[in-house]
Design an enzyme around this catalytic site. Structure first.
Site, PDB file in Angstrom:
ATOM      1  N   GLY A 161     -13.354   4.732  10.542  1.00 17.79           N
ATOM      2  CA  GLY A 161     -11.843   5.010  10.868  1.00 17.79           C
ATOM      3  C   GLY A 161     -11.679   6.622  10.619  1.00 17.79           C
ATOM      4  O   GLY A 161     -12.622   7.296  11.004  1.00 17.79           O
ATOM      5  N   ASN A 162     -10.398   6.936  10.299  1.00 17.61           N
ATOM      6  CA  ASN A 162     -10.017   8.324  10.216  1.00 17.61           C
ATOM      7  C   ASN A 162     -10.925   8.865   9.060  1.00 17.61           C
ATOM      8  O   ASN A 162     -11.661   9.834   8.925  1.00 17.61           O
ATOM      9  CB  ASN A 162      -8.651   8.423   9.947  1.00 17.61           C
ATOM     10  CG  ASN A 162      -8.232   9.513  10.948  1.00 17.61           C
ATOM     11  OD1 ASN A 162      -8.702  10.075  11.715  1.00 17.61           O
ATOM     12  ND2 ASN A 162      -6.866   8.928  11.344  1.00 17.61           N
ATOM     13  N   GLY A 163     -10.680   8.104   7.924  1.00 16.42           N
ATOM     14  CA  GLY A 163     -11.623   8.126   6.807  1.00 16.42           C
ATOM     15  C   GLY A 163     -12.786   7.090   7.125  1.00 16.42           C
ATOM     16  O   GLY A 163     -12.477   6.041   7.532  1.00 16.42           O
ATOM     17  N   HIS A 218     -13.026   2.302   0.185  1.00 19.78           N
ATOM     18  CA  HIS A 218     -12.965   1.494   0.897  1.00 19.78           C
ATOM     19  C   HIS A 218     -13.628   0.244   0.490  1.00 19.78           C
ATOM     20  O   HIS A 218     -14.060  -0.774   1.316  1.00 19.78           O
ATOM     21  CB  HIS A 218     -13.827   1.810   2.265  1.00 19.78           C
ATOM     22  CG  HIS A 218     -13.223   2.918   3.071  1.00 19.78           C
ATOM     23  ND1 HIS A 218     -14.016   4.093   3.683  1.00 19.78           N
ATOM     24  CD2 HIS A 218     -11.684   3.336   3.388  1.00 19.78           C
ATOM     25  CE1 HIS A 218     -13.210   4.763   4.513  1.00 19.78           C
ATOM     26  NE2 HIS A 218     -11.781   4.564   4.177  1.00 19.78           N
ATOM     27  N   ASN A 258       0.647  -1.101   0.029  1.00 18.97           N
ATOM     28  CA  ASN A 258      -0.049   0.062   0.046  1.00 18.97           C
ATOM     29  C   ASN A 258       0.875   1.063   0.043  1.00 18.97           C
ATOM     30  O   ASN A 258       1.448   1.666   0.891  1.00 18.97           O
ATOM     31  CB  ASN A 258      -0.919  -0.169   1.481  1.00 18.97           C
ATOM     32  CG  ASN A 258      -1.635   1.202   1.455  1.00 18.97           C
ATOM     33  OD1 ASN A 258      -2.047   2.054   0.564  1.00 18.97           O
ATOM     34  ND2 ASN A 258      -2.744   1.201   2.315  1.00 18.97           N
ATOM     35  N   ARG A 271      -2.553  -2.025  -3.585  1.00 17.31           N
ATOM     36  CA  ARG A 271      -3.622  -1.505  -3.188  1.00 17.31           C
ATOM     37  C   ARG A 271      -3.594  -0.047  -4.234  1.00 17.31           C
ATOM     38  O   ARG A 271      -2.812   0.468  -4.234  1.00 17.31           O
ATOM     39  CB  ARG A 271      -3.773  -1.070  -2.092  1.00 17.31           C
ATOM     40  CG  ARG A 271      -5.048  -0.092  -1.532  1.00 17.31           C
ATOM     41  CD  ARG A 271      -4.717   0.776  -0.562  1.00 17.31           C
ATOM     42  NE  ARG A 271      -6.316   1.443  -0.219  1.00 17.31           N
ATOM     43  CZ  ARG A 271      -6.235   2.469   0.574  1.00 17.31           C
ATOM     44  NH1 ARG A 271      -5.245   2.770   1.244  1.00 17.31           N
ATOM     45  NH2 ARG A 271      -7.310   3.177   0.420  1.00 17.31           N
ATOM     46  N   PHE A 304     -10.855  10.009  17.949  1.00 14.37           N
ATOM     47  CA  PHE A 304     -12.048   9.870  18.949  1.00 14.37           C
ATOM     48  C   PHE A 304     -11.763   9.568  20.503  1.00 14.37           C
ATOM     49  O   PHE A 304     -12.515   9.681  21.255  1.00 14.37           O
ATOM     50  CB  PHE A 304     -12.914   8.692  18.444  1.00 14.37           C
ATOM     51  CG  PHE A 304     -14.330   9.627  18.143  1.00 14.37           C
ATOM     52  CD1 PHE A 304     -14.536   9.899  16.736  1.00 14.37           C
ATOM     53  CD2 PHE A 304     -15.320   9.699  18.859  1.00 14.37           C
ATOM     54  CE1 PHE A 304     -15.859  10.471  16.539  1.00 14.37           C
ATOM     55  CE2 PHE A 304     -16.524   9.810  18.851  1.00 14.37           C
ATOM     56  CZ  PHE A 304     -16.735  10.570  17.485  1.00 14.37           C
ATOM     57  N   ARG A 309     -12.336  15.600   7.516  1.00 10.48           N
ATOM     58  CA  ARG A 309     -12.719  15.591   6.543  1.00 10.48           C
ATOM     59  C   ARG A 309     -14.286  16.064   6.638  1.00 10.48           C
ATOM     60  O   ARG A 309     -14.897  15.406   7.448  1.00 10.48           O
ATOM     61  CB  ARG A 309     -13.016  14.727   5.513  1.00 10.48           C
ATOM     62  CG  ARG A 309     -11.706  14.446   4.805  1.00 10.48           C
ATOM     63  CD  ARG A 309     -11.607  13.203   3.872  1.00 10.48           C
ATOM     64  NE  ARG A 309     -10.353  12.259   3.986  1.00 10.48           N
ATOM     65  CZ  ARG A 309     -10.306  11.142   3.863  1.00 10.48           C
ATOM     66  NH1 ARG A 309     -11.413  10.391   3.470  1.00 10.48           N
ATOM     67  NH2 ARG A 309      -9.294  10.114   4.087  1.00 10.48           N
ATOM     68  N   GLU A 317      -8.142  -5.713   4.746  1.00 11.03           N
ATOM     69  CA  GLU A 317      -8.013  -5.127   3.376  1.00 11.03           C
ATOM     70  C   GLU A 317      -6.888  -6.003   2.724  1.00 11.03           C
ATOM     71  O   GLU A 317      -6.873  -6.442   1.730  1.00 11.03           O
ATOM     72  CB  GLU A 317      -7.785  -3.902   3.122  1.00 11.03           C
ATOM     73  CG  GLU A 317      -9.199  -2.959   3.398  1.00 11.03           C
ATOM     74  CD  GLU A 317      -8.780  -1.618   3.970  1.00 11.03           C
ATOM     75  OE1 GLU A 317      -8.478  -1.519   5.138  1.00 11.03           O
ATOM     76  OE2 GLU A 317      -9.252  -0.684   2.992  1.00 11.03           O
ATOM     77  N   HIS A 335     -17.935   1.415   7.912  1.00 12.74           N
ATOM     78  CA  HIS A 335     -16.443   1.469   7.894  1.00 12.74           C
ATOM     79  C   HIS A 335     -16.107   3.037   8.764  1.00 12.74           C
ATOM     80  O   HIS A 335     -16.052   3.643   7.929  1.00 12.74           O
ATOM     81  CB  HIS A 335     -15.556   1.296   6.832  1.00 12.74           C
ATOM     82  CG  HIS A 335     -14.271   1.495   6.706  1.00 12.74           C
ATOM     83  ND1 HIS A 335     -13.428   0.335   6.304  1.00 12.74           N
ATOM     84  CD2 HIS A 335     -13.397   2.524   7.135  1.00 12.74           C
ATOM     85  CE1 HIS A 335     -12.117   0.573   6.472  1.00 12.74           C
ATOM     86  NE2 HIS A 335     -12.049   1.781   6.817  1.00 12.74           N
TER      87      HIS A 335
HETATM   88  P1  ADP Z   1      -7.425   5.235   9.418  1.00  9.27           P
HETATM   89  O1  ADP Z   1      -8.716   5.675   8.592  1.00  9.27           O
HETATM   90  O2  ADP Z   1      -6.544   6.165   9.321  1.00  9.27           O
HETATM   91  O3  ADP Z   1      -7.005   3.810   9.081  1.00  9.27           O
HETATM   92  P2  ADP Z   1      -8.253   4.082  11.778  1.00  9.27           P
HETATM   93  O4  ADP Z   1      -9.226   2.802  11.182  1.00  9.27           O
HETATM   94  O5  ADP Z   1      -7.148   3.896  12.505  1.00  9.27           O
HETATM   95  O6  ADP Z   1      -8.054   5.203  10.934  1.00  9.27           O
HETATM   96  O7  ADP Z   1      -9.215   4.721  12.774  1.00  9.27           O
HETATM   97  C1  ADP Z   1      -8.976   6.067  13.603  1.00  9.27           C
HETATM   98  C2  ADP Z   1      -9.822   6.173  14.731  1.00  9.27           C
HETATM   99  O8  ADP Z   1     -10.252   4.925  15.342  1.00  9.27           O
HETATM  100  C3  ADP Z   1      -9.603   7.211  15.490  1.00  9.27           C
HETATM  101  O9  ADP Z   1     -10.499   8.044  15.971  1.00  9.27           O
HETATM  102  C4  ADP Z   1      -9.340   6.573  16.952  1.00  9.27           C
HETATM  103  O10 ADP Z   1      -9.775   7.056  18.085  1.00  9.27           O
HETATM  104  C5  ADP Z   1      -9.969   5.258  16.720  1.00  9.27           C
HETATM  105  N1  ADP Z   1      -9.252   3.918  17.312  1.00  9.27           N
HETATM  106  C6  ADP Z   1      -8.157   3.445  16.685  1.00  9.27           C
HETATM  107  N2  ADP Z   1      -7.557   2.490  17.360  1.00  9.27           N
HETATM  108  C7  ADP Z   1      -8.219   2.427  18.602  1.00  9.27           C
HETATM  109  C8  ADP Z   1      -8.045   1.692  19.737  1.00  9.27           C
HETATM  110  N3  ADP Z   1      -7.367   0.822  20.219  1.00  9.27           N
HETATM  111  N4  ADP Z   1      -9.002   2.054  20.925  1.00  9.27           N
HETATM  112  C9  ADP Z   1      -9.699   3.293  20.690  1.00  9.27           C
HETATM  113  N5  ADP Z   1     -10.159   3.871  19.648  1.00  9.27           N
HETATM  114  C10 ADP Z   1      -9.222   3.680  18.610  1.00  9.27           C
END
Ligand code: ADP
Length: 396
Positions: free
Chosen positions: A209-211, A179, A7, A90, A283, A240, A383, A207
């Site tokens: 995450g950050n995205g 995604h 990736n 990817r 978060f 975003r 993924e 899904h």
């Molecule tokens: P990305 O899209 O960058 O891959 P992630 O899937 O890692 O993002 O998601 C990021 C979000 O998930 C953040 O808001 C973070 O707070 C939350 N997060 C990630 N890992 C944990 C964890 N172990 N415990 C609690 N929250 C988590």
């Protein structure tokens, strides 16, 4: 087969080395700060991670360091580069050209290049990774797995924007979604966990995450998803904005004296949870501030949850019902409170959370009660495994 999954970003390269027979991850790692200074972190399965800090001027150097790490007598997991049977890449944007994964050849590279203006930050970086691998591993087959491919089943009514159709005809401006590899993997796991054929299920995958994106999967196909031409549309994300009134752009640009690049930077990097809260895009920090009574954290939390809930409602309408809702990615897998808050809105669907079952992290579970009409699940996404599987099956 032993597959190297890559990736590649503009200054980073994530990798996993997977044995597809056993589905074991033999090693994984990350090369960072390519072109800046350089750092490689390599983690062989069951062993300590090793970190190497040295000059990494370009992606060729990054790929050669990955190969060295994999074949290193001490930290390696193979003895010769020839044991890498194939490489799976990817790729972010496949436009309308790719509805599934493909073996990479010159024609495919040209087609990915053509999609680059749809993903100017991502596709060129993905191509650099492909070229570096071609140079250093000549003769090793390569496969491209696209974030957009799974959503190519979306019907025209779902991917059409309410703008003059000539922009679609001239420039292919439409909704694509992202995604896709994650939504495909997770919806497949939902069917397996529930023990039902995916062809009979209406699934919403969140899904988060950050995205973040939501996808409506009907009979195993994506029929709608919240991201659009770019990953900026849809949910409120880490930084975003997600959906907004397009007239806001002109309004804020005039008030703040911003040009369009400045405005896009605000929408991509300074908005979302970060912008709404003024605290963080992460978060975990929002939760802590919320627990301490910070109203800005509550505002961001509630707006995020509400937007997810609205999309689930829209997809219940689009699919004429929902059998299962799955949560995945950083927040979806680790944040029981967010899952619970989202599900609390869904009583009208007959969804009932079992709080004890929901109190888990990062493992597959159905966390609704026996009598719940809709199943809610936590499914950790993978993924890389999906990319490895696609790669192995295409080069076999
Ligand atoms: P990305 O899209 O960058 O891959 P992630 O899937 O890692 O993002 O998601 C990021 C979000 O998930 C953040 O808001 C973070 O707070 C939350 N997060 C990630 N890992 C944990 C964890 N172990 N415990 C609690 N929250 C988590």
């Amino acid at each position: 087969m032993k597959i190297l999954v890559i990736n590649c970003g503009s200054s980073s390269l994530k990798y996993q080395f997977i044995d597809t027979e056993t589905e074991a991850v033999l090693a994984k790692g990350l090369v960072e700060r390519i072109g800046i200074d350089g750092r490689l972190k390599h983690t062989p399965a069951g062993k300590e991670a090793v970190v190497k800090e040295e000059s990494i001027p370009d992606h060729n150097k990054a790929v050669s360091m990955v190969i060295d790490a994999l074949t290193d007598p001490e930290h390696g997991v193979i003895t010769d580069m020839k044991e890498i049977d194939a490489v799976g890449h990817r790729i972010v944007h496949g436009g309308e050209k790719f509805a599934s994964s493909v073996v990479i050849n010159d024609e495919v590279i040209a087609a990915i290049e053509e999609c680059s203006d749809l993903a100017p930050l991502h596709n060129p970086a993905n191509l650099i990774g492909i070229r570096a691998c071609q140079e250093l591993m000549p003769g090793t087959p390569m496969v491209g797995v696209f974030d957009t491919a799974f959503h190519q089943t979306m019907p025209e009514k779902a991917y059409t924007y309410g703008i003059p159709h000539e922009y679609y005809e001239k420039y292919k401006v439409r909704r694509y979604g992202f995604h896709g590899t994650s939504h495909r993997y997770v919806s497949g796991r939902v069917a397996a966990i529930l023990g039902k054929p995916i062809e009979d299920l209406k699934i919403v995958v969140c899904h988060l995450g950050n995205g973040a994106s939501v996808c409506a999967v009907k009979n195993g196909e994506s029929v709608d998803t919240s991201m659009g031409l770019t990953p900026l549309e849809g949910l409120i994300m880490g930084t975003r904005s997600g959906d907004l009134d397009p007239a806001i752009l002109q309004f804020i640009m005039n008030k703040e004296g911003l040009d369009i690049d400045g405005m896009m930077n605000v929408l991509n990097k300074k908005s979302g949870i970060l912008g709404v809260s003024g605290i963080s895009s992460d978060f975990r920090e929002i939760e802590d501030a919320y627990a301490a009574g910070d109203p800005a954290a509550k505002r961001a939390n509630d707006a995020f949850v509400y937007r997810v809930v609205k999309y689930i409602g829209a997809y219940a309408a689009a699919m004429n019902g929902i059998d299962a809702i799955a949560f995945t990615a950083g927040l979806g897998e680790n944040n029981a409170k967010i899952r619970k808050e989202i599900c609390e809105y869904l009583g009208y669907l007959g969804l009932k959370v079992d709080d004890e079952k929901n109190n888990v992290r990062g493992k597959e579970v159905v966390f609704t009660t026996e009598d719940s009409k809709v199943a809610a699940l936590l499914v950790p996404t993978d993924e890389e495994m999906m990319i490895a599987r696609d790669t192995a099956s295409l080069v076999k």
